[in-house]
Design a protein around this motif. Structure first.
Motif, PDB file in Angstrom:
ATOM      1  N   PHE A 109       1.001  -1.251   0.046  1.00 35.03           N
ATOM      2  CA  PHE A 109      -0.039   0.058  -0.046  1.00 35.03           C
ATOM      3  C   PHE A 109       0.885   1.105  -0.068  1.00 35.03           C
ATOM      4  N   ASN A 110       0.298   2.413  -0.248  1.00 32.63           N
ATOM      5  CA  ASN A 110       0.863   3.475  -0.123  1.00 32.63           C
ATOM      6  C   ASN A 110       1.059   4.297   1.084  1.00 32.63           C
ATOM      7  N   GLY A 111       1.913   3.344   1.915  1.00 35.65           N
ATOM      8  CA  GLY A 111       2.027   3.847   3.412  1.00 35.65           C
ATOM      9  C   GLY A 111       0.891   2.936   4.264  1.00 35.65           C
ATOM     10  N   PHE A 262       5.364   4.001   1.417  1.00 33.94           N
ATOM     11  CA  PHE A 262       5.434   2.405   1.196  1.00 33.94           C
ATOM     12  C   PHE A 262       4.889   1.853   2.325  1.00 33.94           C
ATOM     13  N   GLY A 263       3.934   0.633   2.459  1.00 32.32           N
ATOM     14  CA  GLY A 263       3.660   0.007   3.440  1.00 32.32           C
ATOM     15  C   GLY A 263       3.291  -1.509   3.127  1.00 32.32           C
ATOM     16  N   ILE A 264       3.372  -2.656   4.049  1.00 31.05           N
ATOM     17  CA  ILE A 264       3.130  -4.026   3.615  1.00 31.05           C
ATOM     18  C   ILE A 264       2.413  -4.532   4.628  1.00 31.05           C
ATOM     19  N   ILE A 265       1.120  -5.303   4.156  1.00 32.03           N
ATOM     20  CA  ILE A 265       0.412  -5.798   5.187  1.00 32.03           C
ATOM     21  C   ILE A 265       0.497  -7.323   4.744  1.00 32.03           C
ATOM     22  N   ILE A 266       0.839  -8.012   6.044  1.00 35.24           N
ATOM     23  CA  ILE A 266       0.782  -9.628   5.975  1.00 35.24           C
ATOM     24  C   ILE A 266      -0.667  -9.990   6.817  1.00 35.24           C
ATOM     25  N   SER A 267      -1.099 -10.855   6.030  1.00 29.84           N
ATOM     26  CA  SER A 267      -2.465 -11.292   6.752  1.00 29.84           C
ATOM     27  C   SER A 267      -2.981 -12.525   6.091  1.00 29.84           C
ATOM     28  N   ALA A 279      -8.418  -1.719  -2.629  1.00 24.13           N
ATOM     29  CA  ALA A 279      -7.234  -0.943  -3.155  1.00 24.13           C
ATOM     30  C   ALA A 279      -7.651  -0.313  -4.500  1.00 24.13           C
ATOM     31  N   ALA A 280      -8.162  -1.210  -5.355  1.00 20.96           N
ATOM     32  CA  ALA A 280      -8.417  -1.070  -6.622  1.00 20.96           C
ATOM     33  C   ALA A 280      -9.413   0.117  -6.775  1.00 20.96           C
ATOM     34  N   VAL A 281     -10.330   0.198  -6.035  1.00 15.38           N
ATOM     35  CA  VAL A 281     -11.307   1.204  -5.778  1.00 15.38           C
ATOM     36  C   VAL A 281     -10.495   2.735  -5.479  1.00 15.38           C
ATOM     37  N   GLY A 282      -9.980   2.562  -4.319  1.00 13.00           N
ATOM     38  CA  GLY A 282      -9.283   3.611  -3.717  1.00 13.00           C
ATOM     39  C   GLY A 282      -8.138   4.361  -4.360  1.00 13.00           C
ATOM     40  N   ASN A 283      -7.289   3.594  -4.703  1.00 11.89           N
ATOM     41  CA  ASN A 283      -6.016   3.902  -5.100  1.00 11.89           C
ATOM     42  C   ASN A 283      -5.759   3.700  -6.842  1.00 11.89           C
ATOM     43  N   LEU A 284      -6.483   2.751  -7.077  1.00 16.60           N
ATOM     44  CA  LEU A 284      -6.103   1.936  -8.574  1.00 16.60           C
ATOM     45  C   LEU A 284      -5.018   0.926  -8.469  1.00 16.60           C
ATOM     46  N   ALA A 285      -3.851   1.671  -8.005  1.00 14.49           N
ATOM     47  CA  ALA A 285      -2.684   0.912  -8.001  1.00 14.49           C
ATOM     48  C   ALA A 285      -1.684   1.161  -6.717  1.00 14.49           C
ATOM     49  N   VAL A 286      -0.999   0.540  -6.578  1.00 16.77           N
ATOM     50  CA  VAL A 286      -0.042   0.727  -5.373  1.00 16.77           C
ATOM     51  C   VAL A 286       1.175   1.441  -6.305  1.00 16.77           C
ATOM     52  N   GLY A 287       1.750   2.485  -5.685  1.00 12.60           N
ATOM     53  CA  GLY A 287       2.912   3.129  -6.376  1.00 12.60           C
ATOM     54  C   GLY A 287       4.044   2.214  -6.482  1.00 12.60           C
ATOM     55  N   ASN A 288       4.857   2.468  -7.587  1.00 12.79           N
ATOM     56  CA  ASN A 288       5.931   1.659  -8.036  1.00 12.79           C
ATOM     57  C   ASN A 288       7.095   1.803  -7.365  1.00 12.79           C
ATOM     58  N   LEU A 289       7.509   3.206  -6.855  1.00  9.31           N
ATOM     59  CA  LEU A 289       8.871   3.425  -6.216  1.00  9.31           C
ATOM     60  C   LEU A 289       9.110   2.538  -4.960  1.00  9.31           C
ATOM     61  N   GLY A 290       8.057   2.495  -4.136  1.00 10.72           N
ATOM     62  CA  GLY A 290       8.244   1.890  -2.910  1.00 10.72           C
ATOM     63  C   GLY A 290       8.643   0.294  -3.125  1.00 10.72           C
ATOM     64  N   VAL A 291       7.636  -0.302  -4.201  1.00  7.35           N
ATOM     65  CA  VAL A 291       7.856  -1.696  -4.443  1.00  7.35           C
ATOM     66  C   VAL A 291       9.303  -1.973  -5.172  1.00  7.35           C
ATOM     67  N   TYR A 292       9.741  -1.051  -6.056  1.00  2.00           N
ATOM     68  CA  TYR A 292      11.002  -1.607  -6.678  1.00  2.00           C
ATOM     69  C   TYR A 292      12.160  -1.266  -5.623  1.00  2.00           C
ATOM     70  N   LEU A 293      11.998  -0.122  -4.806  1.00  2.00           N
ATOM     71  CA  LEU A 293      12.960   0.197  -3.764  1.00  2.00           C
ATOM     72  C   LEU A 293      12.969  -1.156  -2.814  1.00  2.00           C
ATOM     73  N   MET A 294      11.630  -1.712  -2.475  1.00  5.05           N
ATOM     74  CA  MET A 294      11.776  -2.933  -1.499  1.00  5.05           C
ATOM     75  C   MET A 294      12.501  -3.998  -1.850  1.00  5.05           C
ATOM     76  N   ALA A 295      12.311  -4.357  -3.111  1.00 11.35           N
ATOM     77  CA  ALA A 295      12.963  -5.454  -3.869  1.00 11.35           C
ATOM     78  C   ALA A 295      14.360  -5.366  -3.979  1.00 11.35           C
ATOM     79  N   LEU A 296      15.078  -3.952  -4.201  1.00 15.81           N
ATOM     80  CA  LEU A 296      16.485  -3.952  -3.999  1.00 15.81           C
ATOM     81  C   LEU A 296      16.886  -4.101  -2.502  1.00 15.81           C
ATOM     82  N   LEU A 297      16.219  -3.388  -1.838  1.00 11.71           N
ATOM     83  CA  LEU A 297      16.625  -3.609  -0.200  1.00 11.71           C
ATOM     84  C   LEU A 297      16.567  -4.995   0.133  1.00 11.71           C
ATOM     85  N   PHE A 298      15.537  -5.673  -0.093  1.00 13.69           N
ATOM     86  CA  PHE A 298      15.399  -7.213   0.191  1.00 13.69           C
ATOM     87  C   PHE A 298      16.452  -8.079  -0.316  1.00 13.69           C
TER      88      PHE A 298
END
Length: 424
Positions: A109-111, A262-267, A279-298
């Motif tokens: 999510f976007n935070g 950028f936020g991550i939910i585990i459930s 999320a589809a209704v409220g945001n359409l899509a999660v932003g890419n920057l946090g996702v790509y940065l997460m991938a690199l850091l992980f």
């Protein structure tokens, strides 16, 4: 707001337009002028730590040179993230949470604030069976940003905590099991460490609550913005594992990247699927920057070392310094004060038992002197009984520079000292 405008807005919109704590807090941050006399002890911004910022700069440089940059900038993610990134996160996070996560357990999510606006409404308000479910905050004070998340009104419930003296001018809030009431409750929500106090509820407290809730299948939302596995500002307490019935939220904000949102939910998979619809209704899509940065850091396994070797030592040093500065000024000015044991997070929660004005009035006086703090009255949503701490406490951050903390301590001590009831 005029009466005509009232008629044009929903009840929810009317409530949001009123003065909420989270709006006041963020507007204070946004209205800061940069004047050299301003002392910004009110917000939740992480500190600017050069060693951490160097790591982030290198990560951003890597992204900028990556051939995938065109996708990062030019393509949508799925509402809660593409499957490949969710699988990567599940594999990486599984050992930290002592379980075997799948992509079906992960949502981006976007935070985490954005995610909570869905999670709290998913489990509260008017239900499909005709009942009305409420959100129980097991221990208050609790995070300022939860209070206005629910679309339905009168949704939060809470009871005063047990207040335990832990030393001279020190205390701690503990879970009050005697008032723990699950009538009409749809979900429990808490932060660990607790924002604003820095309290870290023990795993035994969490397990006790879950013993009470499991037969009613009431989920527990645990906000780990300051917790494990990153930035892992939880003192000596054990990390929270993932298990059935828990929904965990992680954030990049407190590692030093609040602007990335950028936020991550585990459930469980059902909750994640429902969140995808939200999320589809409220945001359409999660932003890419946090996702790509997460991938690199992980992929480079950067965050455990960052938390252990940079973030925790830095904030522990800041905490020690802040307590020394405020204690010195309070004692010099004869201030009657108590500090909640800060077990984690970024904040000091301070009580002034002899304060002759409300904490909100204290906030206003501080603001007139260019000192920004947060009035503690905002942190008790759902508490419908007398509890003196609601009017006697403030929250302030210790993430600022030493000179700024020292000036803030002087101003605060002077104002409080001049607004105390005199002892007989």
């Amino acid at each position: 707001m005029t009466e005509t405008m009232d008629q044009n807005y929903s009840i929810w919109a009317k409530r949001l337009r009123e003065n909420q704590g989270i709006r006041s807090l963020m507007e204070d941050l946004g209205q800061a002028t940069g004047h050299p006399d301003e002392i910004l002890l009110g917000g939740g911004n992480p500190a600017h730590i050069p060693e951490a910022e160097q790591i982030f700069q290198e990560a951003f440089s890597s992204l900028a040179k990556d051939p995938m940059l065109r996708s990062l900038l030019g393509d949508y993610q799925a509402p809660i993230g593409n499957d490949s990134f969710r699988s990567l996160a599940a594999d990486y996070l599984s050992p930290f949470f002592q379980t075997n996560l799948k992509k079906e357990n992960i949502a981006f999510f976007n935070g985490s604030q954005n995610a909570y606006s869905y999670l709290l409404n998913l489990h509260s308000g008017p239900m499909a069976d005709g009942s009305f479910k409420k959100i129980l905050l097991p221990i208050v004070p609790e995070y300022i940003g939860y209070a206005d998340q629910s679309i339905a009104d009168h949704t939060f419930i809470a009871s005063p905590p047990n207040v335990v003296t832990t030393g001279k001018n020190r205390f701690r809030y503990e879970l009050n099991q005697t008032t723990f009431d699950l009538k009409d409750v749809g979900v429990l929500a808490l932060s660990r460490p607790t924002n604003p106090t820095g309290n870290v509820l023990s795993l035994s407290d969490l397990e006790w609550m879950e013993e009470q809730t499991k037969h009613r299948k009431i989920p527990l939302l645990i906000d780990l913005a300051y917790g494990n596995p990153f930035p892992n500002l939880i003192g000596e307490e054990a990390p929270v594992p993932y298990k059935e019935g828990r929904t965990l939220s992680l954030s990049f904000s407190k590692i030093g990247l609040p602007g990335v949102r950028f936020g991550i939910i585990i459930s469980d998979s059902d909750t994640i699927q429902t969140l995808s619809s939200f999320a589809a209704v409220g945001n359409l899509a999660v932003g890419n920057l946090g996702v790509y940065l997460m991938a690199l850091l992980f992929q480079k396994n950067i965050l455990p070392s960052l938390a252990k070797n940079i973030l925790r030592p830095f904030y522990e040093s800041k905490l020690k310094l802040a307590i020394e500065r405020f204690t010195t000024e309070f004692q010099k000015m004869g201030v009657d004060y108590e500090i909640h044991d800060p077990m984690g997070g970024f904040f000091l929660w301070i009580r002034f038992p002899s304060l002759s004005i409300s904490n909100h009035e204290l906030y206003q006086l501080c603001k007139e002197n260019r000192l920004f703090i947060v009035s503690g009255h905002y942190f008790f949503p759902g508490l419908n009984r007398d509890f003196s701490h609601t009017k006697e406490c403030i929250r302030l951050t210790y993430c600022r520079e030493e000179e700024e903390l020292a000036r803030g301590a002087q101003i605060l001590a002077k104002i409080v000292a001049s607004h105390q009831t005199k002892s007989e």
